[in-house]
Design a protein around this motif. Structure first.
Motif, PDB file in Angstrom:
ATOM      1  N   SER A  21       0.912  -1.378   0.204  1.00 38.57           N
ATOM      2  CA  SER A  21      -0.143  -0.138  -0.382  1.00 38.57           C
ATOM      3  C   SER A  21       0.679   1.278  -0.488  1.00 38.57           C
ATOM      4  O   SER A  21       1.874   1.267   0.219  1.00 38.57           O
ATOM      5  CB  SER A  21      -1.024  -0.312   1.311  1.00 38.57           C
ATOM      6  OG  SER A  21      -1.555  -1.290   1.588  1.00 38.57           O
ATOM      7  N   CYS A  22       0.202   2.543  -0.357  1.00 39.56           N
ATOM      8  CA  CYS A  22       1.271   3.272  -0.537  1.00 39.56           C
ATOM      9  C   CYS A  22      -0.015   4.570  -0.381  1.00 39.56           C
ATOM     10  O   CYS A  22      -0.727   4.721  -0.883  1.00 39.56           O
ATOM     11  CB  CYS A  22       2.171   3.927  -2.123  1.00 39.56           C
ATOM     12  SG  CYS A  22       2.527   5.247  -2.372  1.00 39.56           S
ATOM     13  N   ALA A  23      -0.342   5.360   0.520  1.00 34.08           N
ATOM     14  CA  ALA A  23      -0.361   6.470   0.957  1.00 34.08           C
ATOM     15  C   ALA A  23       0.042   7.507   0.817  1.00 34.08           C
ATOM     16  O   ALA A  23       0.669   8.022   1.336  1.00 34.08           O
ATOM     17  CB  ALA A  23      -1.288   6.127   2.244  1.00 34.08           C
ATOM     18  N   ALA A  24      -0.730   8.726   0.141  1.00 34.49           N
ATOM     19  CA  ALA A  24       0.008  10.270  -0.256  1.00 34.49           C
ATOM     20  C   ALA A  24      -1.085  10.724   1.256  1.00 34.49           C
ATOM     21  O   ALA A  24      -2.109  10.709   1.051  1.00 34.49           O
ATOM     22  CB  ALA A  24      -0.638  10.509  -1.719  1.00 34.49           C
ATOM     23  N   GLY A  55      -8.300   4.758 -13.584  1.00 35.86           N
ATOM     24  CA  GLY A  55      -7.561   3.788 -13.708  1.00 35.86           C
ATOM     25  C   GLY A  55      -7.359   2.503 -15.164  1.00 35.86           C
ATOM     26  O   GLY A  55      -7.903   1.542 -14.659  1.00 35.86           O
ATOM     27  N   SER A  56      -6.376   2.899 -15.746  1.00 30.46           N
ATOM     28  CA  SER A  56      -6.137   2.388 -17.419  1.00 30.46           C
ATOM     29  C   SER A  56      -4.449   2.203 -16.296  1.00 30.46           C
ATOM     30  O   SER A  56      -3.701   2.934 -16.140  1.00 30.46           O
ATOM     31  CB  SER A  56      -5.960   3.275 -18.451  1.00 30.46           C
ATOM     32  OG  SER A  56      -7.088   4.180 -18.673  1.00 30.46           O
ATOM     33  N   THR A  57      -4.678   0.916 -16.408  1.00 25.54           N
ATOM     34  CA  THR A  57      -3.069   0.559 -16.486  1.00 25.54           C
ATOM     35  C   THR A  57      -2.133  -0.068 -17.313  1.00 25.54           C
ATOM     36  O   THR A  57      -2.359  -0.605 -18.416  1.00 25.54           O
ATOM     37  CB  THR A  57      -3.646  -0.690 -14.845  1.00 25.54           C
ATOM     38  OG1 THR A  57      -3.831  -2.036 -16.298  1.00 25.54           O
ATOM     39  CG2 THR A  57      -4.609  -0.583 -14.236  1.00 25.54           C
ATOM     40  N   ASN A  58      -0.515   0.191 -16.341  1.00 27.48           N
ATOM     41  CA  ASN A  58       0.369  -0.551 -18.035  1.00 27.48           C
ATOM     42  C   ASN A  58       1.013  -1.497 -16.877  1.00 27.48           C
ATOM     43  O   ASN A  58       1.364  -1.240 -15.435  1.00 27.48           O
ATOM     44  CB  ASN A  58       1.001   0.770 -17.738  1.00 27.48           C
ATOM     45  CG  ASN A  58       2.111   0.172 -18.870  1.00 27.48           C
ATOM     46  OD1 ASN A  58       2.194  -0.471 -19.646  1.00 27.48           O
ATOM     47  ND2 ASN A  58       3.639   1.172 -18.505  1.00 27.48           N
ATOM     48  N   TYR A  59       1.619  -2.913 -17.155  1.00 24.02           N
ATOM     49  CA  TYR A  59       2.416  -3.909 -16.385  1.00 24.02           C
ATOM     50  C   TYR A  59       4.222  -3.958 -17.389  1.00 24.02           C
ATOM     51  O   TYR A  59       4.324  -4.066 -18.055  1.00 24.02           O
ATOM     52  CB  TYR A  59       1.758  -4.473 -15.844  1.00 24.02           C
ATOM     53  CG  TYR A  59       0.553  -4.534 -15.144  1.00 24.02           C
ATOM     54  CD1 TYR A  59      -0.356  -4.332 -16.013  1.00 24.02           C
ATOM     55  CD2 TYR A  59       0.574  -4.679 -13.879  1.00 24.02           C
ATOM     56  CE1 TYR A  59      -1.541  -4.288 -14.719  1.00 24.02           C
ATOM     57  CE2 TYR A  59      -0.452  -4.456 -13.300  1.00 24.02           C
ATOM     58  CZ  TYR A  59      -1.203  -4.402 -13.733  1.00 24.02           C
ATOM     59  OH  TYR A  59      -3.095  -4.166 -12.635  1.00 24.02           O
ATOM     60  N   ALA A  60       4.879  -4.592 -16.329  1.00 20.45           N
ATOM     61  CA  ALA A  60       6.102  -4.725 -16.707  1.00 20.45           C
ATOM     62  C   ALA A  60       5.815  -6.432 -16.621  1.00 20.45           C
ATOM     63  O   ALA A  60       4.987  -6.569 -16.429  1.00 20.45           O
ATOM     64  CB  ALA A  60       7.453  -4.621 -15.291  1.00 20.45           C
ATOM     65  N   ASP A  72      -7.542   4.293  -4.591  1.00 20.14           N
ATOM     66  CA  ASP A  72      -8.895   4.736  -4.336  1.00 20.14           C
ATOM     67  C   ASP A  72      -8.423   6.203  -4.165  1.00 20.14           C
ATOM     68  O   ASP A  72      -7.728   6.022  -3.195  1.00 20.14           O
ATOM     69  CB  ASP A  72      -8.857   3.949  -2.717  1.00 20.14           C
ATOM     70  CG  ASP A  72     -10.230   4.300  -2.215  1.00 20.14           C
ATOM     71  OD1 ASP A  72     -10.598   5.757  -2.152  1.00 20.14           O
ATOM     72  OD2 ASP A  72     -10.723   3.596  -0.997  1.00 20.14           O
ATOM     73  N   ASN A  73      -8.961   6.648  -5.246  1.00 19.06           N
ATOM     74  CA  ASN A  73      -8.828   8.032  -5.036  1.00 19.06           C
ATOM     75  C   ASN A  73      -9.481   8.688  -3.605  1.00 19.06           C
ATOM     76  O   ASN A  73      -9.042  10.409  -3.824  1.00 19.06           O
ATOM     77  CB  ASN A  73      -9.522   8.383  -6.276  1.00 19.06           C
ATOM     78  CG  ASN A  73      -8.658   8.163  -7.638  1.00 19.06           C
ATOM     79  OD1 ASN A  73      -7.673   7.155  -7.919  1.00 19.06           O
ATOM     80  ND2 ASN A  73      -9.642   7.909  -8.786  1.00 19.06           N
ATOM     81  N   THR A  77      -4.628   6.563  -2.383  1.00 24.94           N
ATOM     82  CA  THR A  77      -4.069   5.098  -2.239  1.00 24.94           C
ATOM     83  C   THR A  77      -3.897   4.464  -3.251  1.00 24.94           C
ATOM     84  O   THR A  77      -4.577   4.297  -3.312  1.00 24.94           O
ATOM     85  CB  THR A  77      -4.324   4.745  -0.864  1.00 24.94           C
ATOM     86  OG1 THR A  77      -4.389   5.483   0.182  1.00 24.94           O
ATOM     87  CG2 THR A  77      -4.181   2.980  -0.650  1.00 24.94           C
ATOM     88  N   VAL A  78      -2.546   4.157  -3.382  1.00 21.67           N
ATOM     89  CA  VAL A  78      -2.581   3.236  -4.313  1.00 21.67           C
ATOM     90  C   VAL A  78      -1.759   1.384  -3.639  1.00 21.67           C
ATOM     91  O   VAL A  78      -1.695   1.541  -2.799  1.00 21.67           O
ATOM     92  CB  VAL A  78      -1.306   4.063  -5.848  1.00 21.67           C
ATOM     93  CG1 VAL A  78       0.348   3.530  -4.666  1.00 21.67           C
ATOM     94  CG2 VAL A  78      -1.379   2.076  -6.312  1.00 21.67           C
ATOM     95  N   TYR A  79      -2.535   0.273  -4.319  1.00 21.27           N
ATOM     96  CA  TYR A  79      -1.877  -0.718  -4.123  1.00 21.27           C
ATOM     97  C   TYR A  79      -1.446  -1.802  -4.849  1.00 21.27           C
ATOM     98  O   TYR A  79      -1.614  -1.085  -6.452  1.00 21.27           O
ATOM     99  CB  TYR A  79      -3.011  -1.510  -3.185  1.00 21.27           C
ATOM    100  CG  TYR A  79      -4.316  -0.918  -2.655  1.00 21.27           C
ATOM    101  CD1 TYR A  79      -5.742   0.110  -3.124  1.00 21.27           C
ATOM    102  CD2 TYR A  79      -4.179  -1.249  -0.884  1.00 21.27           C
ATOM    103  CE1 TYR A  79      -5.790   1.139  -2.308  1.00 21.27           C
ATOM    104  CE2 TYR A  79      -5.094  -0.222  -0.714  1.00 21.27           C
ATOM    105  CZ  TYR A  79      -5.714   1.215  -0.989  1.00 21.27           C
ATOM    106  OH  TYR A  79      -6.813   1.407   0.395  1.00 21.27           O
ATOM    107  N   LEU A  80      -0.720  -2.780  -5.071  1.00 15.07           N
ATOM    108  CA  LEU A  80      -0.009  -3.592  -5.549  1.00 15.07           C
ATOM    109  C   LEU A  80      -0.183  -5.016  -4.246  1.00 15.07           C
ATOM    110  O   LEU A  80       0.157  -5.514  -3.508  1.00 15.07           O
ATOM    111  CB  LEU A  80       1.434  -3.065  -5.536  1.00 15.07           C
ATOM    112  CG  LEU A  80       2.338  -4.317  -6.530  1.00 15.07           C
ATOM    113  CD1 LEU A  80       1.816  -3.607  -8.130  1.00 15.07           C
ATOM    114  CD2 LEU A  80       3.419  -4.068  -7.190  1.00 15.07           C
TER     115      LEU A  80
END
Length: 121
Positions: A21-24, A55-60, A72-73, A77-80
């Motif tokens: 998780s990453c919270a701004a 919500g568009s995503t891109n992955y290695a 979650d706008n 917060t962004v999750y992986l």
């Protein structure tokens, strides 16, 4: 000031899962793209996945089908979600965001301090 704080790293056996998780927080007007990068020992930092505000995503290629990025706008917060982890997924995972500040509407690129993921074989 804007800060990103990651959490959820740890030690896991191969085949296991972790949810990062990453919270701004701070003086935020809006957040554009958010992403996860990783840096393995002795290697350069690389993009793992990113997601736009829409919500568009891109992955290695190396994580496609195993990792899922989401956000979650309302919570900034962004999750992986990382599944089927492999030893080569080991590294420090960093959160990144493109932020528009509340004051002066400045565009900032912000990085977190990272969270360590260690996958044992």
């Amino acid at each position: 000031q804007v800060q990103l704080v990651e959490s959820g790293g740890g030690l896991v056996q191969a085949g296991g899962s972790l949810r990062l998780s990453c919270a701004a927080s701070g003086s935020i007007f809006s957040i554009n793209a958010m992403g996860w990068y990783r840096q393995a020992p002795g290697k350069q930092r690389e993009l793992v996945a990113d997601i736009t505000s829409g919500g568009s995503t891109n992955y290695a290629d190396s994580v496609k089908g195993r990792f899922t990025i989401s956000r979650d706008n309302a919570k900034n917060t962004v999750y992986l979600q990382t599944n089927s982890l492999k030893p080569e997924d080991t590294g420090v995972y960093y959160c990144n965001a493109g932020v528009v500040t509340r004051v002066f509407r400045r565009d900032l690129e912000v990085w977190g301090r990272g969270t360590l993921v260690t996958v044992s074989s």
